[in-house]
Design a protein around this motif. Structure first.
Motif, PDB file in Angstrom:
ATOM      1  N   ILE A 192       5.222  18.236 -14.046  1.00  0.00           N
ATOM      2  CA  ILE A 192       6.439  18.707 -14.715  1.00  0.00           C
ATOM      3  C   ILE A 192       6.245  18.714 -16.225  1.00  0.00           C
ATOM      4  CG2 ILE A 192       8.847  18.105 -15.218  1.00  0.00           C
ATOM      5  CD1 ILE A 192       9.028  17.181 -12.270  1.00  0.00           C
ATOM      6  N   HIS A 193       5.633  17.663 -16.763  1.00  0.00           N
ATOM      7  CA  HIS A 193       5.368  17.616 -18.211  1.00  0.00           C
ATOM      8  C   HIS A 193       4.464  18.766 -18.638  1.00  0.00           C
ATOM      9  CE1 HIS A 193       7.426  14.033 -19.501  1.00  0.00           C
ATOM     10  NE2 HIS A 193       6.964  13.381 -18.457  1.00  0.00           N
ATOM     11  N   ALA A 194       3.440  19.046 -17.848  1.00  0.00           N
ATOM     12  CA  ALA A 194       2.525  20.138 -18.192  1.00  0.00           C
ATOM     13  C   ALA A 194       3.258  21.476 -18.196  1.00  0.00           C
ATOM     14  CB  ALA A 194       1.355  20.170 -17.214  1.00  0.00           C
TER      15      ALA A 194
ATOM     16  N   GLN B 226       2.041   9.401  -6.141  1.00  0.00           N
ATOM     17  CA  GLN B 226       2.575  10.747  -5.926  1.00  0.00           C
ATOM     18  C   GLN B 226       3.649  11.064  -6.958  1.00  0.00           C
ATOM     19  OE1 GLN B 226       1.411  13.096  -3.903  1.00  0.00           O
ATOM     20  NE2 GLN B 226       2.870  14.469  -4.861  1.00  0.00           N
ATOM     21  N   GLY B 227       4.498  10.088  -7.280  1.00  0.00           N
ATOM     22  CA  GLY B 227       5.515  10.288  -8.314  1.00  0.00           C
ATOM     23  C   GLY B 227       4.891  10.552  -9.669  1.00  0.00           C
ATOM     24  N   TYR B 228       3.800   9.870  -9.971  1.00  0.00           N
ATOM     25  CA  TYR B 228       3.107  10.102 -11.240  1.00  0.00           C
ATOM     26  C   TYR B 228       2.568  11.521 -11.301  1.00  0.00           C
ATOM     27  CZ  TYR B 228      -0.488  10.103 -14.784  1.00  0.00           C
ATOM     28  OH  TYR B 228      -1.259  10.443 -15.861  1.00  0.00           O
ATOM     29  N   ARG B 229       1.996  11.995 -10.208  1.00  0.00           N
ATOM     30  CA  ARG B 229       1.461  13.358 -10.182  1.00  0.00           C
ATOM     31  C   ARG B 229       2.572  14.372 -10.417  1.00  0.00           C
ATOM     32  NH1 ARG B 229      -2.159  12.744  -4.805  1.00  0.00           N
ATOM     33  NH2 ARG B 229      -3.771  11.412  -5.683  1.00  0.00           N
TER      34      ARG B 229
ATOM     35  N   VAL C  31       0.840  -1.203   0.000  1.00  0.00           N
ATOM     36  CA  VAL C  31       0.000   0.000   0.000  1.00  0.00           C
ATOM     37  C   VAL C  31       0.872   1.249   0.000  1.00  0.00           C
ATOM     38  CG1 VAL C  31      -1.636   1.345   1.393  1.00  0.00           C
ATOM     39  CG2 VAL C  31      -1.989  -1.111   1.056  1.00  0.00           C
ATOM     40  N   ILE C  32       1.907   1.262   0.826  1.00  0.00           N
ATOM     41  CA  ILE C  32       2.804   2.422   0.875  1.00  0.00           C
ATOM     42  C   ILE C  32       3.496   2.614  -0.467  1.00  0.00           C
ATOM     43  CG2 ILE C  32       4.942   3.281   1.919  1.00  0.00           C
ATOM     44  CD1 ILE C  32       3.956   1.977   4.549  1.00  0.00           C
ATOM     45  N   THR C  33       3.928   1.531  -1.094  1.00  0.00           N
ATOM     46  CA  THR C  33       4.566   1.628  -2.404  1.00  0.00           C
ATOM     47  C   THR C  33       3.606   2.225  -3.431  1.00  0.00           C
ATOM     48  OG1 THR C  33       5.939  -0.294  -1.903  1.00  0.00           O
ATOM     49  CG2 THR C  33       5.716   0.310  -4.220  1.00  0.00           C
ATOM     50  N   GLY C  34       2.353   1.811  -3.410  1.00  0.00           N
ATOM     51  CA  GLY C  34       1.357   2.360  -4.332  1.00  0.00           C
ATOM     52  C   GLY C  34       1.154   3.849  -4.127  1.00  0.00           C
ATOM     53  N   VAL C  35       1.106   4.278  -2.881  1.00  0.00           N
ATOM     54  CA  VAL C  35       0.938   5.707  -2.587  1.00  0.00           C
ATOM     55  C   VAL C  35       2.122   6.501  -3.123  1.00  0.00           C
ATOM     56  CG1 VAL C  35       0.862   7.403  -0.703  1.00  0.00           C
ATOM     57  CG2 VAL C  35      -0.555   5.345  -0.589  1.00  0.00           C
ATOM     58  N   VAL C  36       3.333   5.987  -2.922  1.00  0.00           N
ATOM     59  CA  VAL C  36       4.532   6.673  -3.407  1.00  0.00           C
ATOM     60  C   VAL C  36       4.526   6.747  -4.930  1.00  0.00           C
ATOM     61  CG1 VAL C  36       7.046   6.493  -3.570  1.00  0.00           C
ATOM     62  CG2 VAL C  36       5.918   6.140  -1.371  1.00  0.00           C
ATOM     63  N   LEU C  37       4.135   5.670  -5.602  1.00  0.00           N
ATOM     64  CA  LEU C  37       4.096   5.669  -7.066  1.00  0.00           C
ATOM     65  C   LEU C  37       3.067   6.661  -7.603  1.00  0.00           C
ATOM     66  CD1 LEU C  37       4.480   1.875  -7.887  1.00  0.00           C
ATOM     67  CD2 LEU C  37       6.136   3.699  -8.282  1.00  0.00           C
TER      68      LEU C  37
END
Length: 93
Positions: free
Chosen positions: A43-45, A35-38, A27-33
Motif C-alpha cells: 500500500i505504501h509503495a 502478511q500484514g507487513y507485506r 507461529v500462526i501469529t507470526g505468519v499473520v503479522l
C-alpha cells in the motif's frame, strides 16, 4: 485442537499439549503479522507512486513511513492543518 485431544489417551500430559498449542498459536501469529507487513508495504509503495505521478503534489511525504514516529506525527499534524485551511471540493449540484 482435536488432534491434541486425541493424544491424551496415548499418555501425553495436558502440559505437553498446552505447550504444543502455544507454539502453534505463536507461529500462526507470526505468519499473520508478516502478511500484514507485506500488505502495508505494498500500500505504501502504491501511494508513493501516486504522489510521484501527480506533479502538483509535494514529494516530501514519500518514504515517511521510514521516519521516526515523532517526525511522522508532526508531518500528519501539518498536513491536517493545511487540509482544514483548503476550500471544500466543488459539487456538481
Amino acid at each position: 485442537m482435536i488432534g491434541c485431544t486425541l493424544l491424551v489417551p496415548l499418555g501425553l500430559s495436558a502440559d505437553f499439549i498446552t505447550f504444543g498449542l502455544s507454539v502453534a498459536a505463536i507461529v500462526i501469529t507470526g505468519v499473520v503479522l508478516v502478511q500484514g507487513y507485506r500488505d502495508t508495504a505494498a500500500i505504501h509503495a502504491k501511494l508513493d507512486e501516486i504522489v510521484v505521478a501527480l506533479r502538483e503534489t509535494r514529494n516530501d511525504v514519500v518514504g515517511l513511513e521510514h521516519e521516526d514516529p515523532k517526525h511522522i506525527r508532526e508531518t500528519v499534524r501539518r498536513l491536517e492543518r493545511e487540509a482544514h485551511q483548503m476550500p471544500p471540493w466543488p459539487t456538481d449540484d
